[in-house]
Scaffold this motif. Structure first.
Motif, PDB file in Angstrom:
ATOM      1  N   ASN A 231      24.619 147.674  14.668  1.00  0.00           N
ATOM      2  CA  ASN A 231      25.724 147.385  15.595  1.00  0.00           C
ATOM      3  C   ASN A 231      25.769 145.897  15.952  1.00  0.00           C
ATOM      4  OD1 ASN A 231      26.669 150.018  15.723  1.00  0.00           O
ATOM      5  ND2 ASN A 231      25.240 150.574  17.374  1.00  0.00           N
ATOM      6  N   ASP A 234      27.438 144.356  12.911  1.00  0.00           N
ATOM      7  CA  ASP A 234      28.826 144.833  12.800  1.00  0.00           C
ATOM      8  C   ASP A 234      29.620 144.349  14.026  1.00  0.00           C
ATOM      9  OD1 ASP A 234      31.126 146.156  12.154  1.00  0.00           O
ATOM     10  OD2 ASP A 234      30.412 148.117  12.859  1.00  0.00           O
ATOM     11  N   THR A 235      30.005 143.110  13.968  1.00  0.00           N
ATOM     12  CA  THR A 235      30.670 142.504  15.130  1.00  0.00           C
ATOM     13  C   THR A 235      32.071 143.042  15.373  1.00  0.00           C
ATOM     14  OG1 THR A 235      31.375 140.692  13.695  1.00  0.00           O
ATOM     15  CG2 THR A 235      29.342 140.375  14.958  1.00  0.00           C
ATOM     16  N   ASN A 236      32.790 143.482  14.302  1.00  0.00           N
ATOM     17  CA  ASN A 236      34.142 144.008  14.483  1.00  0.00           C
ATOM     18  C   ASN A 236      34.168 145.512  14.760  1.00  0.00           C
ATOM     19  OD1 ASN A 236      33.523 145.096  12.029  1.00  0.00           O
ATOM     20  ND2 ASN A 236      35.024 143.894  10.861  1.00  0.00           N
ATOM     21  N   LYS A 237      32.986 146.110  14.786  1.00  0.00           N
ATOM     22  CA  LYS A 237      32.804 147.513  15.162  1.00  0.00           C
ATOM     23  C   LYS A 237      33.620 148.469  14.314  1.00  0.00           C
ATOM     24  CE  LYS A 237      30.148 145.950  18.332  1.00  0.00           C
ATOM     25  NZ  LYS A 237      28.699 145.996  18.099  1.00  0.00           N
ATOM     26  N   ASP A 238      33.683 148.188  12.993  1.00  0.00           N
ATOM     27  CA  ASP A 238      34.373 149.106  12.096  1.00  0.00           C
ATOM     28  C   ASP A 238      33.400 150.006  11.343  1.00  0.00           C
ATOM     29  OD1 ASP A 238      33.170 147.260  10.502  1.00  0.00           O
ATOM     30  OD2 ASP A 238      34.958 146.822   9.272  1.00  0.00           O
ATOM     31  N   ASN A 239      32.131 150.069  11.824  1.00  0.00           N
ATOM     32  CA  ASN A 239      31.068 150.882  11.228  1.00  0.00           C
ATOM     33  C   ASN A 239      30.770 150.487   9.789  1.00  0.00           C
ATOM     34  OD1 ASN A 239      30.628 152.465  13.552  1.00  0.00           O
ATOM     35  ND2 ASN A 239      32.360 153.804  13.006  1.00  0.00           N
ATOM     36  N   GLU A 245      30.342 139.121   8.056  1.00  0.00           N
ATOM     37  CA  GLU A 245      29.398 139.455   9.128  1.00  0.00           C
ATOM     38  C   GLU A 245      27.964 139.067   8.736  1.00  0.00           C
ATOM     39  OE1 GLU A 245      31.559 143.252  11.272  1.00  0.00           O
ATOM     40  OE2 GLU A 245      30.545 143.544   9.347  1.00  0.00           O
TER      41      GLU A 245
END
Length: 518
Positions: A231, A234-239, A245
């Motif tokens: 997490n 994964d800075t853009n939180k798209d899993n 990144e």
């Protein structure tokens, strides 16, 4: 008639003495050979090669190939000169020493041509003879005293043989009892072990369950850590984690040049453009852990450079093993904690503690019985080996078995342990070198030379070996040690056991002489 025969016999004896005293001996001839040199007859070479006029004898010219015509000169290179040495021992020297300016015969007869010149040889035979007789008497006293000690050694040797035989008989009886006791205690031990295993089974199950839970907890903590790191990347939180990144996460910059290279990205992402959580957990997380651990270690070294470095790779591998879900527990894992020592004894109830203590005592009792049994076996073997050794025809050397004697020279300390081994130790330090192990008696007469072989190998050479020469002496002593040939040693040892009664004169102590000159 009887008186007549006695008179005739006496007459011939007187005549023989007169004739003997009238025989003229040429120089360099022993008395017993004087009859071969008759002045009024031609001389026959001893080898029968020539007959020459008697005037050719001792004329300083070699006529006979066997040198028999020149006993008193140095004309023949293979000739010998006989020194009468009245008052001392006669001596035979090479004819090359005749008239060479050196007095070899104590009566000076070998320098007959120089006797009228300055430096004439003095006749020292009486003085030397007296000294030789005194030395002979001294050696004879040593021999006689040594012979008496030898008789005592024979008695002692026979007593030792009897003692060893009786001891073996005694040990055989002890061995039977010791074996019975060992077998009884083995049965008790095996029963106690079985009871202990049964009693500890429930504690093993509890221990294994605790260990399983600890592994599960550790695994869960690892998964949580991996999820947190995923997490974080994964800075853009798209899993998903993509290359951009990865560029932003400086941990991937392995060479610390401020840029995450394509090779570094490919190493982490396995040549993929993006990875999901499942890929990260199964493959990428292991690689990232190594990078994180390496950075953490480097940071610690920078903060405390004298702190010792731990084994990073092994620790990471241990973590990997803990994370491996598919690896089943082995049989070894299942049985590892069956012994009481591996379990938590503080959890045992009183009955179990008593069972464990009884099993421990049974094992100790068996080990003690087994040790005593093996000690008896070793002693029997040692005694039998000793009885099989050749300690002389009358066991005169038996009392010396295993006795050790040392000799020091400028460089080494030699140690002779009779019927065992010989060692050499440098005075400058270092370990002992084995020069040989007892093998047998060699040579003639027997029981005068000992062979020790199968020593340590020389550098690029054979195994070392040693010959030990024995001579008569009142007390055992190592008196010399040499290395006449590479890896082959020679020693001289004096001992009363070789002071044997015989018709020959006793052997003199070993000395180094250039030639036998009296």
């Amino acid at each position: 008639m009887e008186r007549f025969y006695l008179f005739i016999t006496f007459f011939f004896c007187i005549l023989t003495v007169i004739n003997c005293t009238n025989i003229v001996r040429p120089r360099g001839i022993a008395f017993e050979r004087a009859s071969l040199y008759i002045p009024d007859k031609d001389f026959s070479c001893f080898d029968g090669s020539f007959i020459i006029p008697y005037s050719f004898v001792n004329d300083d010219y070699c006529d006979c190939p066997d040198a028999s015509d020149e006993p008193g000169t140095s004309a023949c290179p293979n000739g010998t000169f006989h020194c009468s040495n009245a008052g001392h021992k006669s001596l035979i020297i090479p004819s090359s020493r005749v008239n060479d300016g050196i007095c070899d015969c104590c009566d000076g007869s070998d320098e007959w041509a120089n006797n009228n010149r300055k430096g004439t040889c003095e006749n020292t035979c009486e003085e030397l003879g007296r000294a030789a007789r005194e030395e002979e008497e001294r050696l004879q006293k040593i021999f006689m005293a040594g012979h008496e000690i030898r008789a005592q050694l024979i008695v002692k040797g026979k007593e030792l043989r009897m003692e060893k035989q009786n001891r073996i008989t005694e040990l055989f009886e002890q061995q039977k009892d010791a074996e019975l006791l060992k077998n009884d205690r083995l049965n008790v031990k095996e029963k106690a072990d079985e009871i202990e295993r049964s009693a500890l089974e429930k504690y093993k199950v509890m221990h294994d369950e605790k260990r399983r839970q600890e592994k599960e907890q550790e695994k869960l903590e690892q998964q949580n850590e991996a999820f947190e790191i995923f997490n974080e990347i994964d800075t853009n939180k798209d899993n998903k984690i993509d290359e951009e990144e990865v560029d932003a996460y400086n941990t991937f910059d392995q060479n610390k040049d401020g840029i995450v290279s394509q090779d570094e990205k490919d190493y982490f992402m396995e040549n993929k453009k993006e990875i999901n959580l499942e890929d990260f957990m199964s493959n990428s997380w292991d690689r990232l852990k190594q990078l994180i651990f390496a950075q953490s270690s480097n940071l610690k070294e920078t903060e405390n450079p004298v702190e010792e470095d731990n084994d990073k790779i092994e620790e990471v591998e241990d973590q990997d093993e803990n994370d491996d879900e598919s690896e089943p527990e082995t049989v070894e894992d299942e049985t590892k904690y069956t012994d009481a020592e591996e379990l938590d004894e503080s959890q045992y109830d009183e009955e179990t503690k008593l069972i464990v203590e009884n099993a421990k005592q049974a094992r100790e009792a068996f080990e003690e019985a087994d040790r005593k049994f093996r000690d008896i076996q070793r002693e029997v073997t040692h005694l039998q080996e000793s009885l099989n050794k050749d300690f002389g025809p009358e066991d005169e050397f038996a009392a010396l078995d295993g006795e050790c004697y040392e000799l020091s020279d400028r460089e080494y300390v030699y140690k002779l342990c009779l019927f065992d081994q010989i060692t050499q130790r440098s005075k400058n330090g270092g370990s002992e070198v084995r020069l040989g192990t007892w093998n047998s008696w060699i040579g003639e007469p027997k029981y005068r030379t000992m062979l020790y072989d199968r020593g340590q190998h020389c550098w690029n050479g054979p195994q070392r070996s040693t010959h030990v020469r024995l001579n008569c002496g009142l007390e055992p002593a190592l008196i010399s040690a040499t290395e006449p040939n590479r890896c082959e040693y020679a020693m001289d040892f004096v001992v009363p056991a070789v002071c044997v009664q015989h018709n020959e004169r006793p052997s003199a102590p070993v000395t180094e002489i250039d030639h036998d000159e009296l």
